[in-house]
Design a protein around this motif. Structure first.
Motif, PDB file in Angstrom:
ATOM      1  N   THR A   1       0.833  -1.210   0.000  1.00 13.95           N
ATOM      2  CA  THR A   1       0.000   0.000   0.000  1.00 13.95           C
ATOM      3  C   THR A   1       0.863   1.253   0.000  1.00 13.95           C
ATOM      4  OG1 THR A   1      -1.748  -1.182   1.192  1.00 13.95           O
ATOM      5  CG2 THR A   1      -1.822   1.227   1.222  1.00 13.95           C
TER       6      THR A   1
ATOM      7  N   THR B   1      -1.723  13.955   4.468  1.00 16.18           N
ATOM      8  CA  THR B   1      -2.996  13.581   3.857  1.00 16.18           C
ATOM      9  C   THR B   1      -4.158  14.308   4.518  1.00 16.18           C
ATOM     10  OG1 THR B   1      -2.100  11.383   3.388  1.00 16.18           O
ATOM     11  CG2 THR B   1      -4.481  11.641   3.266  1.00 16.18           C
TER      12      THR B   1
ATOM     13  N   ALA C   1      -5.407  13.594  -4.702  1.00 18.88           N
ATOM     14  CA  ALA C   1      -5.128  12.160  -4.845  1.00 18.88           C
ATOM     15  C   ALA C   1      -6.351  11.439  -5.406  1.00 18.88           C
ATOM     16  CB  ALA C   1      -4.716  11.565  -3.503  1.00 18.88           C
TER      17      ALA C   1
ATOM     18  N   THR D   1       1.581   9.415  -5.499  1.00 21.73           N
ATOM     19  CA  THR D   1       2.006  10.742  -5.058  1.00 21.73           C
ATOM     20  C   THR D   1       3.118  11.272  -5.938  1.00 21.73           C
ATOM     21  OG1 THR D   1       1.434  10.115  -2.802  1.00 21.73           O
ATOM     22  CG2 THR D   1       2.791  12.066  -3.071  1.00 21.73           C
TER      23      THR D   1
ATOM     24  N   ASN E   1       0.864   4.074  -2.882  1.00 14.32           N
ATOM     25  CA  ASN E   1       0.624   5.480  -2.545  1.00 14.32           C
ATOM     26  C   ASN E   1       1.802   6.362  -2.934  1.00 14.32           C
ATOM     27  OD1 ASN E   1      -1.869   4.844  -1.485  1.00 14.32           O
ATOM     28  ND2 ASN E   1      -1.128   4.681   0.622  1.00 14.32           N
TER      29      ASN E   1
END
Length: 370
Positions: free
Chosen positions: A234, A269, A292, A242, A238
């Motif tokens: 994960t 975030t 995002a 990003t 991410n």
């Protein structure tokens, strides 16, 4: 006019069916067939509704045969028939199209033959993103997982032999052989504990206690390995998302990988519901935002602009113009990545070449705003 529209809609449907992803019609057919399996197994319900059950199941079968033929035709046109037929999707498509008709042709009872329609549920598996991530985790963590599996099998067999040796004389009916003891060992080691077979000798109970503790440890190890693998996967996903968002910003695009990596680590975030005001016109800004997921609406003079996933806004606060020039709010549930001015200045101190890029971008924006 109706015929061209119908042909266009049919062509779009065939194109979507030939693709790799599940269509909405395929999901409806899968759900319908699975739901119909329930009354199919109830004699009173099937007797009352057998016409509609058979009709709907037959319609689902026709759809899946059509889907298989369309994908097979696409494979022929693309000259990849063999790869498609040998792929997991190809095997599932073929089984879903052939299994029920073959069973009916061989004289199987229709109620039994239609139960093979449960194979249609396998069509959903390739479209589940979480399962693809699980596959990557299993491949990456295969070494530790196999090591724990070896420990599991060793404890399983040792416990079976031990309890067979200790309990065979007092309970010959339940522990009269090692295969019989294996059932007890599996139920105990997996912490299921049915209680149908239990040792009664003191040493046998000591072995059982040891096996229970080992079961907790083994499954704890498996859980920890998979949880760590999922967390790492994960974070990797991410980070890549990003990175892609950051690299789209003009004054970050020219930076090297090290600087962009620093930016991604500095981002925080922010999860926001729909219709939430993020920036108010005239207020002092001290950060910029990357989208995002979700969407925001920028309220400009005379028009409103919507920005989607991968876009950014509020960057002028990092370029020296601290006053916000427009109201910006979310249109739906959104996840934003925030780069604060303080972190941005730290980044400029680490990467002096970024200062030149920022100055050039600031001058360009000043000229645009005049």
């Amino acid at each position: 006019m109706s015929k061209p529209l119908e042909s266009t809609a049919l062509a779009q449907f065939v194109t979507a069916t030939a693709g790799r992803n599940m269509t909405k019609a395929a999901y409806v057919a899968v759900v319908t067939s699975v739901v119909l399996m329930i009354p199919l197994s109830i004699d009173s319900a099937y007797d009352a509704l057998h016409f509609w059950i058979n009709a709907l199941l037959f319609a689902c079968l026709v759809f899946f045969i059509f889907e298989w033929v369309v994908r097979l035709r696409q494979a022929v046109l693309g000259q990849r028939v063999v790869p498609y037929l040998l792929s997991v999707r190809g095997i599932v498509d073929a089984a879903g199209a052939i299994a029920v008709p073959l069973a009916l042709a061989l004289g199987t009872n229709p109620k039994t033959a239609w139960l093979l329609g449960v194979l249609w549920l396998l069509k959903v598996i390739p479209g589940i993103r979480g399962l693809r991530q699980l596959r990557r985790v299993l491949v990456q963590e295969s070494g530790p997982l196999l090591s724990v599996l070896v420990i599991f099998l060793m404890v399983l067999f040792l416990a079976s032999v031990a309890v067979y040796f200790l309990e065979r004389d007092v309970q010959p009916a339940t522990f009269g052989s090692i295969p019989a003891a294996l059932w007890w060992a599996v139920a105990t080691l997996t912490t299921t504990g049915y209680g149908d077979v239990v040792p009664i000798t003191p040493l046998g109970r000591m072995v059982a206690a040891f096996v229970m503790i080992c079961g907790l440890g083994v499954f704890g190890l498996w859980t920890g390995i998979l949880a760590t693998g999922f967390a790492a996967e994960t974070r990797r996903d991410n980070f890549l998302k990003t990175w892609e968002s950051v690299s789209k910003v003009p004054f970050f695009a020219a930076l090297g990988p090290a600087a962009i990596a620093d930016v991604t680590h500095m981002l925080r975030t922010m999860d926001l519901p729909a219709r939430t005001l993020i920036i108010r016109k005239g207020q002092v800004g001290d950060c910029m935002y990357f989208i995002a997921t979700g969407e925001v609406e920028v309220d400009l003079p005379g028009k409103k602009v919507r920005l989607g996933e991968g876009a950014f806004f509020g960057e002028m606060a990092l370029l020296g113009n601290n006053l916000r020039s427009a109201n910006i709010s979310t249109t739906r549930v959104s996840k934003l990545l925030v780069l604060d001015l303080v972190d941005f200045r730290v980044l400029m101190a680490r990467h002096p070449d970024l200062s030149q890029t920022i100055d050039a971008e600031a001058r360009r924006r000043e000229l645009e705003n005049k």
